[in-house]
Design a protein around this motif. Structure first.
Motif, mmCIF file in Angstrom:
data_model
loop_
_atom_site.group_PDB
_atom_site.id
_atom_site.type_symbol
_atom_site.label_atom_id
_atom_site.label_comp_id
_atom_site.label_asym_id
_atom_site.label_seq_id
_atom_site.Cartn_x
_atom_site.Cartn_y
_atom_site.Cartn_z
ATOM 1 N N HIS A 25 0.907 -1.327 -0.180
ATOM 2 C CA HIS A 25 -0.116 0.023 0.057
ATOM 3 C C HIS A 25 1.014 1.184 0.038
ATOM 4 O O HIS A 25 0.432 2.315 -0.412
ATOM 5 N N LEU A 26 2.100 0.850 0.006
ATOM 6 C CA LEU A 26 3.095 1.623 0.403
ATOM 7 C C LEU A 26 3.853 2.314 -0.539
ATOM 8 O O LEU A 26 4.409 3.030 -0.930
ATOM 9 N N ASN A 27 3.989 1.189 -1.254
ATOM 10 C CA ASN A 27 4.890 1.210 -2.576
ATOM 11 C C ASN A 27 5.532 0.951 -2.337
ATOM 12 O O ASN A 27 6.353 1.921 -2.376
ATOM 13 N N MET A 28 6.171 0.099 -0.875
ATOM 14 C CA MET A 28 7.887 0.381 -0.811
ATOM 15 C C MET A 28 7.964 -1.108 -0.858
ATOM 16 O O MET A 28 6.987 -2.047 -0.898
ATOM 17 N N ARG A 29 9.235 -1.722 -1.082
ATOM 18 C CA ARG A 29 9.608 -3.050 -0.881
ATOM 19 C C ARG A 29 10.402 -3.027 1.071
ATOM 20 O O ARG A 29 10.940 -2.071 1.067
ATOM 21 N N LEU A 30 9.510 -4.096 1.975
ATOM 22 C CA LEU A 30 9.928 -3.769 2.612
ATOM 23 C C LEU A 30 11.530 -4.882 3.141
ATOM 24 O O LEU A 30 11.710 -5.935 3.090
ATOM 25 N N ASP A 31 12.529 -4.002 4.336
ATOM 26 C CA ASP A 31 13.687 -4.518 5.339
ATOM 27 C C ASP A 31 13.202 -4.957 5.731
ATOM 28 O O ASP A 31 13.303 -4.018 6.966
ATOM 29 N N TYR A 32 12.633 -6.341 6.428
ATOM 30 C CA TYR A 32 12.015 -6.675 7.836
ATOM 31 C C TYR A 32 13.033 -6.665 8.524
ATOM 32 O O TYR A 32 13.230 -6.829 9.791
ATOM 33 N N LEU A 33 14.577 -7.133 7.914
ATOM 34 C CA LEU A 33 15.869 -7.134 9.063
ATOM 35 C C LEU A 33 15.835 -5.932 10.191
ATOM 36 O O LEU A 33 16.000 -5.175 10.671
ATOM 37 N N LYS A 34 15.628 -4.871 8.362
ATOM 38 C CA LYS A 34 15.691 -2.933 9.343
ATOM 39 C C LYS A 34 14.453 -2.798 10.209
ATOM 40 O O LYS A 34 14.654 -1.451 10.918
ATOM 41 N N MET A 35 13.617 -3.619 10.172
ATOM 42 C CA MET A 35 12.563 -2.450 10.387
ATOM 43 C C MET A 35 12.103 -3.307 11.680
ATOM 44 O O MET A 35 12.416 -2.589 12.984
ATOM 45 N N CYS A 36 12.453 -4.939 11.985
ATOM 46 C CA CYS A 36 13.335 -5.145 13.339
ATOM 47 C C CYS A 36 14.275 -4.465 14.547
ATOM 48 O O CYS A 36 14.289 -3.683 15.645
ATOM 49 N N GLN A 37 15.279 -4.164 13.525
ATOM 50 C CA GLN A 37 16.396 -2.788 14.171
ATOM 51 C C GLN A 37 15.738 -2.033 14.551
ATOM 52 O O GLN A 37 16.036 -1.152 15.775
ATOM 53 N N GLU A 38 15.006 -1.095 14.016
ATOM 54 C CA GLU A 38 13.917 0.045 14.011
ATOM 55 C C GLU A 38 13.089 -0.192 15.234
ATOM 56 O O GLU A 38 13.008 0.987 15.714
ATOM 57 N N ILE A 65 10.639 -16.863 3.182
ATOM 58 C CA ILE A 65 10.886 -18.310 4.304
ATOM 59 C C ILE A 65 12.414 -18.614 4.677
ATOM 60 O O ILE A 65 13.179 -18.439 5.982
ATOM 61 N N ASN A 66 12.976 -19.239 3.763
ATOM 62 C CA ASN A 66 14.214 -19.348 4.545
ATOM 63 C C ASN A 66 15.378 -18.548 4.183
ATOM 64 O O ASN A 66 16.063 -18.342 5.505
ATOM 65 N N PHE A 67 15.437 -17.372 3.872
ATOM 66 C CA PHE A 67 16.286 -16.196 3.590
ATOM 67 C C PHE A 67 15.842 -15.436 5.650
ATOM 68 O O PHE A 67 16.810 -15.032 5.746
ATOM 69 N N LEU A 68 14.695 -15.577 6.252
ATOM 70 C CA LEU A 68 14.232 -14.917 7.059
ATOM 71 C C LEU A 68 14.947 -15.825 8.241
ATOM 72 O O LEU A 68 15.528 -15.437 9.405
ATOM 73 N N LYS A 69 14.792 -17.181 7.713
ATOM 74 C CA LYS A 69 15.321 -18.448 9.079
ATOM 75 C C LYS A 69 16.965 -18.075 9.484
ATOM 76 O O LYS A 69 17.576 -18.070 10.249
ATOM 77 N N LEU A 70 17.340 -17.864 7.653
ATOM 78 C CA LEU A 70 19.257 -17.561 7.916
ATOM 79 C C LEU A 70 19.007 -16.400 9.023
ATOM 80 O O LEU A 70 20.300 -16.425 9.225
ATOM 81 N N ASN A 71 18.553 -15.474 9.088
ATOM 82 C CA ASN A 71 18.521 -14.238 9.319
ATOM 83 C C ASN A 71 18.415 -14.171 10.787
ATOM 84 O O ASN A 71 17.513 -13.388 11.692
ATOM 85 N N GLY A 72 18.202 -15.244 11.114
ATOM 86 C CA GLY A 72 17.722 -16.036 13.309
ATOM 87 C C GLY A 72 16.048 -15.456 12.839
ATOM 88 O O GLY A 72 15.894 -15.647 14.417
ATOM 89 N N PHE A 73 15.139 -15.268 12.461
ATOM 90 C CA PHE A 73 13.974 -15.342 12.862
ATOM 91 C C PHE A 73 13.432 -16.503 12.864
ATOM 92 O O PHE A 73 13.628 -17.623 12.700
ATOM 93 N N ARG A 74 12.829 -16.707 13.866
ATOM 94 C CA ARG A 74 11.657 -18.543 13.720
ATOM 95 C C ARG A 74 10.017 -17.498 12.333
ATOM 96 O O ARG A 74 9.481 -16.924 13.040
#
Length: 190
Positions: A25-38, A65-74
């Motif tokens: 909706h925001l026309n954005m590609r979200l970086d989930y790692l940055k979002m968590c850090q922020e 999903i594999n990318f998230l898992k490799l970066n510490g997400f459950r």
């Protein structure tokens, strides 16, 4: 009154479908790692959870999903289920993970000072209220126009995803100081 402390333990619980569509909706590609850090800020991020429904073997979604898992997400997944036609509900597919999210929050709560829930889903307002009654600080992050008023009212702190847009958007270019593997999160069909 709550004051963030670098020793505070925080966990982030992300409603993947809701936040994905908020970013679109925001026309954005979200970086989930940055979002968590922020969202964690100077506090200790104990764990980050990501909840998403899956349909079959979508290669892009599996890579994500594999990318998230490799970066510490459950990562918590649920297979999409078809629901037959009913008078009040159109035929469709659902993969609701609200209950799984709520159970994980309550299991983690004794080890946390702050719970951050990323969603706009008003069905989670009772969870936010219950966590607050247990003495845990509760923050909600979602896109304002897609977030339930009851959910915002139940939270100790509400963060509008739009206000973080410049800080959490996925970079279009690799950083000059190194090569970073990226996954195009928003190209994945949910």
């Amino acid at each position: 009154m709550y004051r963030p402390n670098p020793q505070d333990r925080v966990a982030i619980f992300i409603d993947g479908e809701n936040i994905h569509y908020s970013a679109k909706h925001l026309n954005m590609r979200l970086d989930y790692l940055k979002m968590c850090q922020e969202l964690a800020g100077p506090r200790r991020l104990v764990r980050a959870y990501f909840y998403t429904a899956v349909a079959g073997q979508s290669e892009g979604k599996i890579d994500f999903i594999n990318f998230l898992k490799l970066n510490g997400f459950r990562v918590v997944t649920k297979e999409l289920r078809a629901f037959p036609d009913q008078e009040s509900v159109p035929r469709g597919y659902r993969g609701n993970l609200d209950l799984e999210l709520a159970i994980d929050v309550f299991e983690m709560m004794p080890h946390l000072d702050t719970v951050v829930i990323c969603t706009g889903d008003g069905d989670l307002a009772p969870l936010v209220e219950a966590v607050g009654r247990q003495g845990c600080h509760v923050e909600v992050c979602g896109l304002r126009e897609m977030t339930s008023t009851e959910l915002i009212a139940a939270a100790d702190v509400y963060t509008d995803l739009a206000a973080l847009k410049d800080k959490i958007a996925l970079q279009r270019e690799a950083p000059k100081n190194g090569v970073t593997a990226t996954v195009d999160y928003n190209s994945i069909d949910y």
